[in-house]
Design a protein around this motif. Structure first.
Motif, PDB file in Angstrom:
ATOM      1  N   GLU A 182     -35.423  38.844  81.265  1.00  0.00           N
ATOM      2  CA  GLU A 182     -34.053  38.434  80.956  1.00  0.00           C
ATOM      3  C   GLU A 182     -33.171  38.619  82.193  1.00  0.00           C
ATOM      4  OE1 GLU A 182     -32.924  37.111  78.190  1.00  0.00           O
ATOM      5  OE2 GLU A 182     -34.739  37.329  76.983  1.00  0.00           O
ATOM      6  N   PRO A 183     -32.216  37.703  82.448  1.00  0.00           N
ATOM      7  CA  PRO A 183     -31.352  37.825  83.635  1.00  0.00           C
ATOM      8  C   PRO A 183     -30.212  38.817  83.411  1.00  0.00           C
ATOM      9  CG  PRO A 183     -30.751  35.865  82.410  1.00  0.00           C
ATOM     10  CD  PRO A 183     -31.940  36.453  81.692  1.00  0.00           C
TER      11      PRO A 183
ATOM     12  N   ALA B  71     -23.853  46.442  81.486  1.00  0.00           N
ATOM     13  CA  ALA B  71     -24.981  45.509  81.553  1.00  0.00           C
ATOM     14  C   ALA B  71     -24.405  44.100  81.454  1.00  0.00           C
ATOM     15  CB  ALA B  71     -25.965  45.773  80.418  1.00  0.00           C
ATOM     16  N   TYR B  72     -24.906  43.195  82.261  1.00  0.00           N
ATOM     17  CA  TYR B  72     -24.317  41.860  82.252  1.00  0.00           C
ATOM     18  C   TYR B  72     -25.354  40.790  82.584  1.00  0.00           C
ATOM     19  CZ  TYR B  72     -24.136  42.742  87.310  1.00  0.00           C
ATOM     20  OH  TYR B  72     -24.458  43.049  88.617  1.00  0.00           O
ATOM     21  N   ASN B  73     -25.197  39.655  81.938  1.00  0.00           N
ATOM     22  CA  ASN B  73     -26.041  38.498  82.201  1.00  0.00           C
ATOM     23  C   ASN B  73     -25.601  37.883  83.531  1.00  0.00           C
ATOM     24  OD1 ASN B  73     -26.830  35.590  82.159  1.00  0.00           O
ATOM     25  ND2 ASN B  73     -27.730  36.160  80.193  1.00  0.00           N
ATOM     26  N   THR B  74     -26.511  37.832  84.464  1.00  0.00           N
ATOM     27  CA  THR B  74     -26.147  37.376  85.804  1.00  0.00           C
ATOM     28  C   THR B  74     -25.843  35.888  85.866  1.00  0.00           C
ATOM     29  OG1 THR B  74     -28.500  37.093  86.351  1.00  0.00           O
ATOM     30  CG2 THR B  74     -27.473  39.206  86.919  1.00  0.00           C
ATOM     31  N   GLU B  75     -26.246  35.126  84.847  1.00  0.00           N
ATOM     32  CA  GLU B  75     -26.012  33.684  84.843  1.00  0.00           C
ATOM     33  C   GLU B  75     -24.714  33.297  84.138  1.00  0.00           C
ATOM     34  OE1 GLU B  75     -29.435  31.879  83.092  1.00  0.00           O
ATOM     35  OE2 GLU B  75     -30.803  32.517  84.697  1.00  0.00           O
ATOM     36  N   TYR B  76     -24.318  34.082  83.121  1.00  0.00           N
ATOM     37  CA  TYR B  76     -23.205  33.640  82.281  1.00  0.00           C
ATOM     38  C   TYR B  76     -21.968  34.544  82.313  1.00  0.00           C
ATOM     39  CZ  TYR B  76     -26.754  30.542  80.350  1.00  0.00           C
ATOM     40  OH  TYR B  76     -27.729  29.591  80.198  1.00  0.00           O
ATOM     41  N   SER B  77     -22.085  35.760  82.783  1.00  0.00           N
ATOM     42  CA  SER B  77     -20.907  36.636  82.809  1.00  0.00           C
ATOM     43  C   SER B  77     -20.096  36.401  84.073  1.00  0.00           C
ATOM     44  CB  SER B  77     -21.338  38.103  82.739  1.00  0.00           C
ATOM     45  OG  SER B  77     -22.119  38.443  83.875  1.00  0.00           O
ATOM     46  N   ASP B  78     -18.825  36.779  84.010  1.00  0.00           N
ATOM     47  CA  ASP B  78     -17.909  36.586  85.138  1.00  0.00           C
ATOM     48  C   ASP B  78     -17.534  37.945  85.709  1.00  0.00           C
ATOM     49  OD1 ASP B  78     -16.112  35.561  86.978  1.00  0.00           O
ATOM     50  OD2 ASP B  78     -14.458  35.511  85.529  1.00  0.00           O
ATOM     51  N   VAL B  79     -18.399  38.489  86.568  1.00  0.00           N
ATOM     52  CA  VAL B  79     -18.132  39.795  87.168  1.00  0.00           C
ATOM     53  C   VAL B  79     -18.484  39.755  88.652  1.00  0.00           C
ATOM     54  CG1 VAL B  79     -18.613  41.030  85.015  1.00  0.00           C
ATOM     55  CG2 VAL B  79     -20.453  40.721  86.681  1.00  0.00           C
TER      56      VAL B  79
END
Length: 370
Positions: free
Chosen positions: A263-264, A146-154
């Motif tokens: 939530e993004p 699960a990852y935040n689409t605005e702040y994670s680097d994936v």
């Protein structure tokens, strides 16, 4: 398990609605016998219990728990007494037999035509022992990224368990102790850095200790990147909502529910394979209300009940026709989260015998206390 996981999607889409199932229990008798359900928190809603009572007349009490270990410990403490139906993962069922805590199902009393054929076949490993079936499959899901689409680097198309440990994610990672070790193990195995294939860890102690010594060392090296550890659904969601997590190894339901709230947070399967599990209905040895258990299982194996479960949890029901009744947002989440390749590449939890669980907990404790 050897079942092709594409069959889950195929089975759900072609199954269609099942004819309404008549419930046979005498309602006057049922009203005086309460069904005690011991299952994961959030799995059984008031809406579901009201529908079940309306159709059968059976009164119910739902007792929630948060982990497989909590469920096992409760059953061992009561010698299988106090609960009529439980919902463990299929890989843990043999352990309940080792402690003589559960009883075989009377398969003639279950309306199997309401359950996906793929789930019935897929649950034979772990759910059928010495020719007797102990497990009626209810749902399946995954644990992945699960990852935040605005702040994670994936890169969503190149996800890896290793993405959790990128320097850019320092202080923003959430994981569950014991399954994080398995995710790291799959990452290391993919790079050729484990002494034995990871699956050998579930077969003998020598391979388990050799592999997990390497895994633990790698896990501890990244421990300062953790924002929060989780062990329950609410804790995993809270890590993203309130405690600074921007990426995590979580259940699919975590991302689904966060997304419902706006939530993004997106969800995807890493190239090493999403950890996949199946849960189902099991009857404790000293259940007091077995008749009502079969009524509950047969009620669940209807499209309406199965869809209520999916809407409540975000997991995938084994009830035929349930997927057809889901909101579009729920269907879209599944499509966005899994490609056909992802579904073919699921990493299904192997059977976890008591000796393995004890060692796994030892390594988890060492990880968390390091």
């Amino acid at each position: 398990m050897t079942l092709s996981r594409r069959q889950f999607v195929k089975g759900a889409s072609v199954a269609g609605a099942v004819a309404a199932t008549p419930f046979s229990i005498n309602k006057a008798i049922a009203a005086n016998k309460e069904l005690r359900i011991y299952a994961w928190a959030g799995y059984i809603t008031d809406e579901m219990l009201a529908d079940f009572k309306a159709k059968t007349g059976i009164n119910t009490t739902f007792i929630p728990h948060g982990t497989n270990d909590e469920l096992m410990n409760s059953l061992r403490a009561t010698d299988g007494t106090g609960f009529d139906i439980i919902m463990p993962t299929v890989d843990r069922v043999p352990g309940y037999l080792d402690f003589d805590l559960v009883q075989p199902l009377d398969t003639s009393r279950i309306k199997w035509d309401g359950c996906l054929d793929s789930a019935i076949a897929g649950s034979e490993v772990g759910g059928v022992i010495d020719g007797k079936r102990y497990f009626a499959p209810s749902d399946w899901g995954t644990e992945a990224i699960a990852y935040n689409t605005e702040y994670s680097d994936v890169d969503p198309k190149k996800l890896s368990y290793g993405d959790l440990w990128k320097p850019e994610h320092a202080g923003g990672v959430t994981v569950r102790g014991h399954s994080a070790l398995v995710g790291i193990g799959l990452w290391l195995e993919n790079m050729g850095k484990l002494p034995y294939p990871l699956l050998e860890s579930y077969k003998n102690e020598k391979a388990m200790r050799a592999n997990f010594d390497v895994i633990l060392k790698e896990a501890v090296k990244h421990k300062d990147m953790i924002a929060q550890y989780w062990s329950t659904e609410n804790e995993a969601q809270g890590a993203f909502r309130a405690n600074g997590a921007i990426i995590g190894q979580t259940w699919d339901s975590t991302a689904f529910k966060l997304g419902q709230e706006g939530e993004p947070v997106a969800y995807g399967a890493p190239k090493e394979g999403a950890l996949a599990w199946m849960e189902g209905f099991v009857i404790p040895k000293n259940a007091n209300n077995v008749d009502s258990v079969y009524e509950f299982i047969n009620w669940y194996y209807t499209p309406e009940a199965g869809s209520m479960f999916v809407k409540a949890t975000g997991f995938n029901s084994t009830a035929k026709g349930a997927a057809d009744l889901l909101p579009e947002a729920t269907k879209q989440f599944f499509k966005d989260s899994y490609s056909e390749q992802d579904l073919a590449n699921l990493w299904w939890w192997p059977i976890q015998d008591p000796w393995y669980v004890a060692l796994r907990n030892e390594y988890q404790d060492r990880y968390l206390s390091a």
